[in-house]
Design an enzyme around this catalytic site. Structure first.
Site, PDB file in Angstrom:
ATOM      1  N   TRP A 276     -10.120  -1.875  -0.018  1.00  0.00           N
ATOM      2  CA  TRP A 276      -8.700  -2.253   0.447  1.00  0.00           C
ATOM      3  C   TRP A 276      -8.600  -2.407   2.094  1.00  0.00           C
ATOM      4  CZ3 TRP A 276      -6.726  -5.214  -2.921  1.00  0.00           C
ATOM      5  CH2 TRP A 276      -6.827  -4.975  -4.211  1.00  0.00           C
TER       6      TRP A 276
ATOM      7  N   ASP B 202      -1.601   1.783   4.465  1.00  0.00           N
ATOM      8  CA  ASP B 202      -1.503   1.393   3.310  1.00  0.00           C
ATOM      9  C   ASP B 202      -1.476   2.401   2.258  1.00  0.00           C
ATOM     10  OD1 ASP B 202      -1.826   0.098   0.625  1.00  0.00           O
ATOM     11  OD2 ASP B 202      -3.515  -1.054   1.099  1.00  0.00           O
TER      12      ASP B 202
ATOM     13  N   LYS C  59       1.173   1.530  -8.866  1.00  0.00           N
ATOM     14  CA  LYS C  59       0.572   2.813  -9.192  1.00  0.00           C
ATOM     15  C   LYS C  59       1.483   3.910  -9.260  1.00  0.00           C
ATOM     16  CE  LYS C  59      -3.083   0.634  -6.225  1.00  0.00           C
ATOM     17  NZ  LYS C  59      -4.118   0.405  -7.414  1.00  0.00           N
TER      18      LYS C  59
END
Length: 365
Positions: A107, A177, A201
């Site tokens: 990511w 993030d 999540k």
């Protein structure tokens, strides 16, 4: 226990992930008639008094959970965390030409690639050579004095690495993030310029992204920035410049209520640490399993592991699914197994997985 509850599995997916049963039951009760309004939340105008009350309470509860200071805006956005890969440089470059990034996984790689579209990216740390199984020590990091911001990903879902510290960037805004670690433990929000997280999540359903943005970083964008990519647009309009993802926002609010009732993030930290330790213990204490991540940076949220004989992988997954333990296949880029154990994964689910892993090893070792 209802039949629906009896049929539920322990879902170890990296996202969309499990939601608390209590939240799903509450949403089910509200489905046709929210609080006597005669309609579902999905049918409400986002500007109506009923929905505004839902949105305001969700934000207030989130601020309480996270301890968000008054000089930060909480924005409920669309586009997922991936849209933030662009929004961050568009909003934070502010006349500067480069930014520092830590490349520590899949990511952060994506964030780096998008950042390069808008500025010069300085890679402060790169752990690709270890297949993203290590993280730099805090003492190894050296940031550019004139960087517009520093971006990092505290937890990488695929490789299963997690920072045990917050990088010290001085006056340079730190951007994180936190998609796969937010709400899993207390965080000092004041250490950051921007925190963003996709919801799917630890927060709620896919389709929502929450951004916590310090006030002084709002209001100066790159020329040509689309109105929807300007933090000021959303800050000035209470995240309702356009129709927001109303139902995802509502479910997120129920999750926040649920976490507060469980004792907040300090309570979740203790539970999450205990769940992860149980899983790492069975991996470390058996020659049948292994974890590739350096022990100094193992994730509490995403636990990858390998069987010593990969020929048994399909049998492991098939038998696990039969035991109501689902979504355990590792990411296609790394193979093996991965158990994502976010807040909503009950300790009983981890216990069931540990029992299954021990039994499978006995029968096949």
């Amino acid at each position: 226990m209802t039949r629906a509850q009896e049929n539920r599995v322990f879902n170890f997916s990296a996202g969309p992930a499990m939601l608390p049963v209590e939240v799903l039951e509450r949403a089910s009760e509200d489905m046709l008639d929210w609080n006597g309004s005669g309609m579902s939340v999905m049918e409400m105008s986002h500007r109506g008094k009923e929905y505004v009350s839902i949105a305001e309470k969700a934000e207030a509860d989130f601020r309480t959970l996270m301890g968000v200071p008054d000089n930060y805006k909480v924005l409920f956005l669309q586009g997922g965390a991936s849209a933030q890969f662009s929004m961050v440089p568009m909003n934070l470059l502010r006349g500067k030409t480069h930014a520092d990034y830590l490349n520590t996984g899949h990511w952060s790689e994506k964030a780096v690639a998008e950042g390069k579209r808008y500025c010069k990216v300085n890679i402060v740390a790169d752990t690709k050579g270890s297949k993203y199984t290590t993280l730099p020590d805090a003492s190894e990091l050296s940031f550019s004095k004139d960087a517009a911001y520093v971006h990092y990903t505290p937890n990488e879902t695929i490789a299963g690495v997690e920072f045990g510290y917050i990088p010290e960037t001085g006056d340079i805004p730190l951007v994180a993030d936190m998609s796969s670690t937010i709400l899993s433990r207390p965080v000092d929000v004041s250490r950051f310029g921007v925190i963003y997280a996709g919801a799917q999540k630890n927060i709620g359903p896919a389709g929502l992204c929450i951004a916590i943005v310090r006030d002084d970083l709002i209001g100066e964008t790159l020329p040509g920035t689309p109105v929807m990519f300007d933090y000021k647009t959303h800050a000035d309009n209470g995240s309702m410049y356009n129709t927001p993802p109303t139902y995802a926002w509502y479910i997120a609010g129920l999750v926040f209520e649920h976490l507060l009732a469980k004792g907040g993030l300090a309570a979740m930290e203790a539970i999450n640490q205990r769940k992860a330790q149980k899983l790492y213990d069975v991996i470390d204490n058996s020659p049948f399993y292994s974890n590739p991540v350096d022990t100094t940076c193992r994730s509490w949220m995403n636990v990858p592991f390998l069987l010593n004989d990969s020929a048994l992988d399909k049998a492991f997954l098939k038998e696990a699914e039969a035991a109501a333990l689902t979504s355990l296949a590792g990411h296609r880029s790394v193979g093996g197994m991965r158990a994502s154990i976010y807040n909503a994964m009950p300790e009983a689910g981890v216990d069931a997985l540990v029992e299954f892993m021990n039994d499978f090893a006995r029968r096949n070792g």
